[in-house]
Design an enzyme around this catalytic site. Structure first.
Site, PDB file in Angstrom:
ATOM      1  N   GLY A 164      23.134  12.053 -22.972  1.00  0.00           N
ATOM      2  CA  GLY A 164      23.844  10.692 -23.531  1.00  0.00           C
ATOM      3  C   GLY A 164      24.702   9.835 -22.730  1.00  0.00           C
ATOM      4  N   LYS A 237      20.724   3.765 -22.483  1.00  0.00           N
ATOM      5  CA  LYS A 237      19.617   2.971 -22.525  1.00  0.00           C
ATOM      6  C   LYS A 237      19.643   2.132 -23.614  1.00  0.00           C
ATOM      7  CE  LYS A 237      17.071   6.667 -20.391  1.00  0.00           C
ATOM      8  NZ  LYS A 237      16.411   7.922 -21.018  1.00  0.00           N
ATOM      9  N   ARG A 292      12.222  17.114 -24.318  1.00  0.00           N
ATOM     10  CA  ARG A 292      11.995  16.760 -25.837  1.00  0.00           C
ATOM     11  C   ARG A 292      11.399  15.335 -25.628  1.00  0.00           C
ATOM     12  NH1 ARG A 292      16.018  12.483 -25.407  1.00  0.00           N
ATOM     13  NH2 ARG A 292      17.568  13.005 -23.900  1.00  0.00           N
TER      14      ARG A 292
END
Ligand code: ADP
Ligand code: ADP
Ligand code: MG
Length: 449
Positions: A164, A237, A292
């Protein structure tokens, strides 16, 4: 195939997974924290179980409550979504201990790739190029200085357990290095409970290019092309597209091969993403693997026609992939805008509150993955993503114009959102020409005017 799945997540990704299950004829169990009683994923699932209080560590991260919910409702599998427990190898292991299939790669692969220092070691042995940097963890300032002198400044200190965009610090010289090292360590310790850091050369004005891979448990492994995620703020992002305007067929084939090489070295199955930085000379450097489903997976779905979440479910049930590399022929262009409850005019500060009006965009080539509705109160406890607006069009300029149109149609009142920011990006002439890099926003987008 499974008959009942527990979705161990909330927000848009929980809704996305429930939709996939419904289309495949599987029953779903939602879990929710006390503050999420009225959330859309709870309304949409066949059953729901309250797993604790609002703070994530008491609910969405509470492994025993989630496993009990799965066992008590007779679920055969758990989809973890992204964030929360999605990259927690211990959770994946506990699922298997209790006879529940974890929808994702093996605990070993998750563990291997979750430790970025270990991942660099493994990938380094395959011959896939890494960002020049330290070999192990950085134990003290002396080692940090030696590595930085070797690879030359500027350098980036990164958390081994990072994610993150957290736990990263830039240093331009020896003086900054000491501060950067302790700041990165502290942030990593606080965010991930692990203060281990490593050093990479800071790549100037790179593009973030990632390759979606998909493999089954029988050894079949393919890639679904690239996503360009260079539009970022603080290493997070905000807008993604597929394909990338920078990548030609030759480079695409090379990146695809490198991603498969990495995936094979990690015994990868299920959906995963191999992330690279690509500099202006088209040098490619591996940065990490996300084990993931990713936030930006829809742009790949739009151009390849593959439903990645349904593929994850089928793979977890032991099915064969049923696709070979030649089956993947991307068509057209797709863009995704992350709609966050943040105020872009005030440094993207979080904006919790009640959605008084919600009129989602529609029309040709528009997809909305979201979980909000008129009257829904956005709780302050979780991340700020309200949903994603995704478009498809035959080419990039038509996709940009379509996104502009869809964003104008997409009405969210009651909280501030990142929609005005996305308009600025889409209208920017450099962006329209495809000239983007990870510091594009800092250099080209000014929210003040
Ligand atoms: P993507 O690569 O799919 O865009 P992000 O890096 O934006 O993923 O992360 C998606 C979600 O997962 C976010 O909610 C982010 O905060 C969370 N996340 C990612 N990595 C970690 C981690 N190591 N620990 C905790 N949360 C994480
Ligand atoms: P996370 O796990 O937080 O996603 P990543 O290693 O994937 O961490 O990096 C996230 C972003 O940080 C990248 O997309 C890029 O913008 C920036 N970044 C990471 N490493 C470097 C580097 N060596 N040089 C320049 N930018 C980097
Ligand atoms: Mg990353």
């Amino acid at each position: 195939m499974f008959s009942k799945i527990l979705v161990a997540n909330r927000g848009e990704i929980a809704v996305r997974i429930i939709r996939a299950c419904q289309e495949m004829g599987m029953a779903t169990v939602a879990v929710y924290s006390r503050t999420d009683e009225k959330a859309l994923h709870v309304k949409m699932a066949d059953q729901s179980v309250c797993i604790g209080e609002a703070p994530a560590n008491q609910s969405y991260l509470n492994i025993s409550n989630i496993l009990s919910a799965a066992i008590n409702t007779g679920c055969q599998a758990i989809h973890p979504g992204y964030g929360f427990l999605a990259e927690n190898a211990y959770f994946a292991e506990m699922c298997s201990t209790h006879g529940i299939k974890f929808i994702g790669p093996s605990p070993r692969t998750i563990k291997l790739m979750g430790d970025k220092i270990g991942a660099r070691e493994l990938v380094g042995r395959t011959g896939v190029p890494l960002v020049p940097g330290s070999e192990g963890d950085i134990k003290d300032l002396k080692i940090a200085m030696r590595v930085a002198d070797e690879i030359q400044y500027p350098v980036l200190i990164k958390a081994s357990a990072g994610g993150g965009g957290k736990g990263m610090r830039l240093a331009h010289n020896r003086k900054e290095l000491e501060k950067a090292l302790s700041a990165a360590r502290l942030e990593a310790e606080a965010a991930f409970g692990n203060g281990e850091v490593y050093i990479e050369k800071y790549i100037e004005e790179p593009r973030h290019i990632e390759i979606q891979v998909l493999g089954d448990e029988h050894g079949n492994l393919i890639h679904l092309g690239e996503r360009d995620c260079s539009i970022q703020r603080r290493n997070q992002k905000l807008l993604e597209e597929s394909p990338s305007p920078f990548i030609d067929d030759k480079l695409r084939a090379k990146l695809g091969e490198m991603a498969l090489e990495v995936a094979r070295a990690a015994d990868y199955f299920s959906a995963g993403t191999v992330e690279f930085l690509v500099d202006k000379h088209k040098n490619c450097y591996f940065i990490e693997v996300n084990t993931r489903i990713q936030v930006e997976h829809p742009v790949t779905e739009m151009v390849t026609g593959v439903d990645i979440v349904q593929a994850q479910l089928a793979i977890a049930a032991g099915e064969e992939l049923g696709l070979v590399q030649e089956d993947i022929q991307p068509r057209g262009w797709s863009i995704e805008c992350r709609i966050n409850a943040e105020d872009p005019n005030f440094d993207f500060r979080p904006s919790a509150g009640t959605i008084v009006e919600y009129l989602p965009a529609g029309g040709p080539g528009v997809r909305v993955d979201s979980f909000i509705y008129s009257g829904y109160s956005v709780p302050p406890y979780y991340d700020s993503l309200l949903g994603k607006l995704i478009v498809w069009a035959p080419d990039r300029i038509q996709a940009i114009d379509r996104m502009d149109r869809a964003l104008k149609e997409h009405i969210i009142e009651g909280v501030q959102t990142t929609i005005p920011f996305h308009h600025k990006v889409l209208d920017n002439s450099f962006f329209r020409r495809g000239e983007v890099y990870t510091n594009f926003i800092a250099r080209r987008i000014n929210m003040e005017n």
